[in-house]
Scaffold this active site. Structure first.
Site, PDB file in Angstrom:
ATOM      1  N   ASP A 172       1.164  -1.139  -0.022  1.00  0.00           N
ATOM      2  CA  ASP A 172       0.159  -0.154   0.186  1.00  0.00           C
ATOM      3  C   ASP A 172       0.790   0.743  -0.445  1.00  0.00           C
ATOM      4  O   ASP A 172       2.220   1.344   0.455  1.00  0.00           O
ATOM      5  CB  ASP A 172      -0.762  -0.261   1.268  1.00  0.00           C
ATOM      6  CG  ASP A 172      -2.158   1.184   1.173  1.00  0.00           C
ATOM      7  OD1 ASP A 172      -2.350   1.490   0.580  1.00  0.00           O
ATOM      8  OD2 ASP A 172      -2.626   1.388   1.847  1.00  0.00           O
ATOM      9  N   PHE A 210      -5.328   4.222   0.357  1.00  0.00           N
ATOM     10  CA  PHE A 210      -6.629   3.396  -0.076  1.00  0.00           C
ATOM     11  C   PHE A 210      -5.854   2.851  -1.237  1.00  0.00           C
ATOM     12  O   PHE A 210      -6.657   2.818  -2.612  1.00  0.00           O
ATOM     13  CB  PHE A 210      -7.336   4.393  -0.100  1.00  0.00           C
ATOM     14  CG  PHE A 210      -7.382   5.118   0.673  1.00  0.00           C
ATOM     15  CD1 PHE A 210      -7.523   5.113   1.984  1.00  0.00           C
ATOM     16  CD2 PHE A 210      -8.296   6.548   0.620  1.00  0.00           C
ATOM     17  CE1 PHE A 210      -8.188   6.124   3.140  1.00  0.00           C
ATOM     18  CE2 PHE A 210      -8.696   7.507   1.794  1.00  0.00           C
ATOM     19  CZ  PHE A 210      -8.489   7.275   2.647  1.00  0.00           C
ATOM     20  N   HIS A 211      -4.281   2.805  -1.388  1.00  0.00           N
ATOM     21  CA  HIS A 211      -3.502   1.598  -2.590  1.00  0.00           C
ATOM     22  C   HIS A 211      -3.763   0.116  -1.931  1.00  0.00           C
ATOM     23  O   HIS A 211      -2.733  -0.603  -2.987  1.00  0.00           O
ATOM     24  CB  HIS A 211      -2.726   2.070  -3.187  1.00  0.00           C
ATOM     25  CG  HIS A 211      -2.787   3.813  -3.710  1.00  0.00           C
ATOM     26  ND1 HIS A 211      -2.567   4.466  -3.979  1.00  0.00           N
ATOM     27  CD2 HIS A 211      -4.679   3.681  -3.392  1.00  0.00           C
ATOM     28  CE1 HIS A 211      -2.828   5.214  -4.909  1.00  0.00           C
ATOM     29  NE2 HIS A 211      -4.568   5.153  -4.841  1.00  0.00           N
ATOM     30  N   PRO A 212      -4.420  -0.470  -1.359  1.00  0.00           N
ATOM     31  CA  PRO A 212      -3.679  -2.539  -1.309  1.00  0.00           C
ATOM     32  C   PRO A 212      -4.251  -2.873  -2.835  1.00  0.00           C
ATOM     33  O   PRO A 212      -4.708  -2.784  -3.223  1.00  0.00           O
ATOM     34  CB  PRO A 212      -4.405  -2.664  -0.432  1.00  0.00           C
ATOM     35  CG  PRO A 212      -6.297  -1.496  -0.872  1.00  0.00           C
ATOM     36  CD  PRO A 212      -5.741  -0.290  -1.315  1.00  0.00           C
TER      37      PRO A 212
END
Length: 555
Positions: free
Chosen positions: A311, A486-488
């Site tokens: 992330d 918010f980039h998993p």
């Protein structure tokens, strides 16, 4: 009985549904755990503030307490609505860097993932404003731009409908600090500073449900959409020594229903970097020790399911400013709010049309870096933490993230209950390299702010604070003020056969004991072997575009 069952009507799932249902002979089912995207705040760009943390649109996940963040647990938003995260995200159109895809090709041994091979799949659904003929925008586009971008596709990309003097000054300061200006972050090397382009149409959010489902899929008799339908587990059976996916058990508003695949059909997991590994683990596909400890029968021991979580952690520096208004004070009064609302109502512009971040910059954390490894999201506002009120003083936030973190985390189910959220442990700042980059990025932010172009605003560092100077102090403060962007990705990574943590092959088919599990693919951000150097929504669409072509071709 269906030819294709797609689990998750998010970024990838909506595109898959569109492409696979184009054949009228193929019956397609799209399953979405959330509801319809008819909540008005989804469509007003600033409405992400009302969608994140809202059970109507968000799964409401939280991370485990993070040692690298001084024991803090973070809110971990994921879209639970038609359009998925494209209904609640920052709307930023960003492909990443060409080197990302060259790395994927190396990791999988498949040249289909090289940048030049991926570019046509970005362009296939792209509808870029600079290529609009009616607006005369096409005259602004160079031949190189036209070669790199598409027009006429479903995925609309527009310029933002506002500017801020204080952000323009930050951009000028970044140039003075050695970061070149750019008008296109998506040509393969995104180095530079400029305003982000966004997935909007005429001041409204453009999510994947609008782009790919409405109206075309709804008009197809071979297409079905079930909302409020949560997949509990996949239906698996071993036939002639090979594991086959036959369908799924689904909790629907009508009760538990079983959906099945026609012979030769496929189930495509598009539930995201949290949902897809969760469903696989619940179905007995994952690390054997984890599953056995929870009393789940192991169908396929795949240690990588839920591993390799990556992330982007953004470190939020805040600077008080003078001599200009920011959103902090513009929206502080009823009169200010009324003016903002009126501008949006009549012009579809102004603060209500804002993406969460307006100005971006990509640069290097040190001169020895060959490619940019930092991304800035700069905003004309500030607050203590996401979801809290804006400060009552004028300020900007300059958030910076390490594009290529070396920290790796996990997603693991806690029980065999499909309604219980999994344990999410990103392990932020768990490596020496990530901590070094964190300290270096905070120093670079100070360097930009100290340039002459920003001096008129008399910047005063509010967070982390000028008293923190040593590497140790800056690393500790990074852990205190950082949050997820918010980039998993990466929890069902693709890889070569000799990669013990690879969950899918280069065609996104789930690995089995004898080749692959028949009839099962994963198609979402979880398959990325390494996170892209930028926002992850558009790369996920490209992955889905490729996967749809492979499925239709029988590859």
């Amino acid at each position: 009985m269906f030819d294709f069952i797609i689990v998750g009507a998010g970024t990838a799932g909506c595109l898959l549904a569109n492409r696979l249902s184009a054949d009228p002979e193929k019956r397609v089912l799209l399953l979405e755990a959330g509801g319809k995207d008819d909540y008005h705040w989804i469509h007003i760009p600033v409405g992400y503030l009302h969608c994140i943390g809202n059970p109507r649109t968000d799964w409401l996940y939280q991370t485990e307490p993070e040692p690298g963040l001084n024991g803090r647990a973070l809110r971990y938003p994921r879209g639970k609505v038609l359009g998925g995260c494209s209904s609640i995200n920052g709307m930023i159109y960003m492909r990443g860097q060409s080197r990302d895809y060259e790395g994927w090709a190396a990791a999988t041994g498949d040249p289909a993932w090289r940048w030049d091979a991926c570019l046509p799949f970005f362009k296939q659904h792209e509808n870029h404003w600079r290529l609009d003929q009616a607006a005369g925008a096409s005259t602004q586009a160079t031949a190189a731009f036209k070669a790199a971008h598409g027009h006429g596709g479903e995925w609309r990309i527009e310029r933002q409908r506002l500017r801020w003097d204080v952000l323009d000054a930050f951009a000028q300061a970044a140039v003075q600090a050695g970061i070149p200006a750019t008008e296109d972050f998506n040509a393969g090397n995104n180095e530079g500073v400029g305003y982000f382009e966004v997935n909007q149409r005429k001041g409204l959010r453009w999510n994947t449900a609008k782009a790919f489902l409405r109206p075309i899929c709804y008009a197809r008799p071979n297409f079905e959409l079930w909302t409020g339908s949560t997949v509990q587990r996949l239906r698996l059976e071993r036939i002639d020594g090979a594991l086959h996916c036959l369908g799924a058990e689904v909790h629907t508003p009508r009760g538990i229903e079983s959906v099945s695949l026609n012979p030769g059909g496929e189930l495509l997991l598009a539930a995201g970097a949290i949902g897809s590994p969760q469903i696989l683990q619940l179905s007995g596909i994952g690390p054997a020790a984890l599953l056995q400890g929870l009393g789940i029968e192991v169908q396929q021991d795949l240690p990588g399911v839920g591993s390799n979580l990556q992330d982007h952690l953004q470190i939020r520096s805040v600077f008080k400013v003078e001599g200009t208004a920011t959103l902090n004070t513009q929206s502080a009064s009823l009169w200010g709010k009324a003016k903002i609302a009126a501008e949006y109502a009549f012009k579809r512009s102004g603060p209500m049309s804002m993406a969460p971040s307006q100005l971006g910059a990509f640069t290097r954390s040190s001169p020895d870096k060959t490619w940019p490894d930092l991304e800035y999201h700069v905003q004309p506002l500030s607050l203590e933490a996401f979801g809290e009120p804006l400060h009552r003083f004028n300020a900007i936030t300059a958030s910076v993230c390490n594009l290529n973190p070396s920290s790796r985390g996990t997603v693991q189910i806690r029980s065999d209950d499909p309604l219980q959220a999994p344990a999410i442990a990103p392990n932020y700042l768990s490596t020496d390299e990530d901590r070094r980059v964190a300290a270096a990025s905070l120093r670079l932010t100070r360097k930009i702010i100290a340039q002459p172009a920003f001096a008129a605003y008399r910047p005063d560092e509010y967070k982390p604070g000028p008293q923190y100077q040593s590497d140790e102090e800056l690393i500790a403060q990074a852990g205190q003020i950082a949050s997820t962007i918010f980039h998993p990705v990466g929890t069902c990574k693709m890889g070569c056969e000799d990669d013990a943590l690879a969950v899918v092959d280069s065609r996104l088919r789930v690995r089995g004991s004898n080749g692959v599990i028949k009839g099962l693919r994963v198609v979402d951000a979880s398959v990325m072997p390494a996170i892209t150097s930028g926002n992850t929504n558009s790369p996920t669409l490209m992955i889905a575009e490729k996967a749809a072509a492979w499925v239709l071709a029988g590859e």
